[in-house]
Design a protein around this motif. Structure first.
Motif, mmCIF file in Angstrom:
data_model
loop_
_atom_site.group_PDB
_atom_site.id
_atom_site.type_symbol
_atom_site.label_atom_id
_atom_site.label_comp_id
_atom_site.label_asym_id
_atom_site.label_seq_id
_atom_site.Cartn_x
_atom_site.Cartn_y
_atom_site.Cartn_z
ATOM 1 N N ILE A 59 -66.109 -21.963 -18.143
ATOM 2 C CA ILE A 59 -66.487 -21.573 -19.340
ATOM 3 C C ILE A 59 -65.600 -21.801 -20.301
ATOM 4 C CG2 ILE A 59 -67.542 -19.872 -20.825
ATOM 5 C CD1 ILE A 59 -68.879 -18.806 -18.238
ATOM 6 N N LEU B 200 -69.995 -19.958 -25.533
ATOM 7 C CA LEU B 200 -70.473 -19.353 -24.391
ATOM 8 C C LEU B 200 -69.538 -18.089 -24.193
ATOM 9 C CD1 LEU B 200 -71.143 -22.352 -21.834
ATOM 10 C CD2 LEU B 200 -72.846 -20.865 -23.125
ATOM 11 N N GLU C 215 -66.796 -15.558 -22.678
ATOM 12 C CA GLU C 215 -65.797 -15.662 -21.840
ATOM 13 C C GLU C 215 -65.470 -14.298 -20.930
ATOM 14 O OE1 GLU C 215 -62.616 -17.642 -23.648
ATOM 15 O OE2 GLU C 215 -64.025 -19.312 -24.480
ATOM 16 N N LEU D 245 -69.947 -21.705 -15.424
ATOM 17 C CA LEU D 245 -71.002 -22.161 -15.996
ATOM 18 C C LEU D 245 -72.090 -21.517 -14.750
ATOM 19 C CD1 LEU D 245 -72.881 -22.730 -18.192
ATOM 20 C CD2 LEU D 245 -72.763 -25.062 -17.284
#
Length: 426
Positions: free
Chosen positions: A354, A365, A367, A373
């Motif tokens: 990610i 996104l 972390e 992912l």
């Protein structure tokens, strides 16, 4: 005063207003100086900067001197303005002088000079330091007495003036680097910010996951071992017995080439060339691990959890790439597994990190949870999907394309349809 003409009083009043403007601008200029630039100039031998630094070592004395001078001038100006007002307007002169002088002082002795000093502190403070340093000598007894009283009042409220903090915090230093602008090239800014962020990144974030570690099972057929040694693309190769948890050690390609030149090259000679394994506890910050690599003169290690199980592999090059960027690829060019489509979407390998996706495509996104992912999708769904599906994950529409071996293998992400609302649609 009756013997002084009105025109002379106007001239005196104008001089007093200019002196008041000097004190006002000096105060703002002195307090607006960049203390780190001032410290640099002082250490470089700049005489005026040294004088300013000496005045700022005791800001209570400097402020006391400026306020004494400013108040004396303003009070004198008020008295003269009152006399002028009485001469010109009689009994109404006091009101006219009060209102008129207030407006004049605000415009010409406060707002204008202070605004100018706030924008150009060095141009105001540096020349003013010579005048202030000279005035401090005759006014020192008054300044000392004033500071004695004011510091005593502060002590009553238990305010310790000796605990001044001049150092920058971690976040403040990052802000300074970000706002350096053209003074520091963008690439260098990114490197400096990466160095500052090393303590916030752990080896778990950059390690090669266990399932992607390339190694050689020493119990395999010897011909297969030799083939893997000669065709390998890595400088250091991990040797293990049957499973990664029974790791033997690393062998360097340079040692392999030396052994291949000899007539007797077998498993025994290969095992004698194996180098000891260096283990890294998971969760170790990168700044700590970088120092450990340097101190132990080691470039590679296996990351283990609290039970001693191998979780991944980390190298010195991985840490350096966190600072300077990838050596062999650029962050602006998508990798072979992450391909942009004509419609603006991306075909993404779900095993991708990610952090790497966020850095490569400027996505947002989270972390602070799963590192891949695939893990993020499974955590959100709370189950392993059996069929392809669509969902909105942290604002990003995602279409699951391939599921294999209890893992999401490939997805399509539509970042151009990103929405900040964190809603999920299945």
């Amino acid at each position: 005063m009756d013997d002084i003409s009105t025109s002379t009083l106007f001239i005196i009043l104008g001089v007093l207003i200019l002196v008041s403007a000097f004190f006002s601008s000096s105060e703002t200029g002195m307090m607006s100086l960049n203390k780190y630039r001032l410290r640099h100039l002082s250490q470089s031998g700049h005489k005026t900067a040294k004088k300013v630094s000496a005045l700022l070592e005791r800001p209570d004395r400097l402020i006391g001197l400026i306020l004494i001078g400013n108040n004396l001038v303003n009070i004198a100006a008020s008295a003269i303005a009152t006399i002028i007002g009485l001469r010109l307007y009689g009994d109404y002169g006091v009101a006219v002088a009060t209102i008129g002088l207030t407006v004049v002082l605000l415009i010409f002795a406060e707002v204008t000079p202070k605004t100018l000093a706030a924008y150009f502190p060095e141009k105001i403070a540096f020349p003013a330091s010579y005048v202030l340093a000279a005035l401090l000598v005759p006014f020192y007894p008054f300044v000392w007495g004033l500071n004695l009283i004011t510091n005593g009042v502060l002590k009553i409220f238990r305010i310790n003036l000796d605990n001044r903090e001049d150092s920058l915090t971690h976040e403040e230093l990052k802000t300074v680097v970000n706002e350096a602008g053209a003074l520091i090239p963008r690439r260098h800014q990114d490197m400096l910010l990466s160095v500052l962020d090393l303590e916030n990144v752990t080896v778990d974030d950059i390690m090669v996951p266990r399932n992607e570690i390339v190694g050689i099972d020493i119990n395999d057929d010897w011909k297969d071992i030799v083939k893997m040694l000669t065709h390998g693309t890595h400088t250091r190769i991990l040797l293990y017995r049957d499973t990664l948890d029974d790791a033997v050690g690393f062998v360097h390609s340079r040692d392999v080439l030396r052994l291949l030149s000899k007539t007797q090259f077998c498993k025994e000679t290969l095992l004698r060339a194996v180098r000891e394994i260096y283990f890294v506890p998971e969760g170790t910050p990168l700044n700590v691990q970088l120092l450990k690599f340097q101190r132990n003169k080691i470039r590679i290690g296996l990351v283990v959890d609290e039970y001693g199980d191998i979780q991944g592999l980390v190298t010195l090059e991985d840490i350096l790439e966190e600072i300077v960027g990838d050596f062999t690829t650029t962050m602006d060019v998508p990798s072979a597994n992450n391909i942009k489509q004509p419609d603006g979407s991306y075909l993404v390998d779900a095993s991708s990190s990610i952090r790497d996706l966020n850095k490569q495509f400027k996505w947002k996104l989270p972390e602070d949870g799963p590192r891949t992912l695939n893990g993020l999708i499974l955590e959100h769904l709370e189950e392993i999907p059996t069929d392809n599906l669509c969902l909105r994950l942290f604002g990003y529409p995602i279409e699951v394309l391939d599921i294999k071996d209890n893992m999401v293998k490939q997805v399509k992400i539509f970042p151009h349809l990103y929405r900040k609302r964190r809603i999920a649609v299945r």
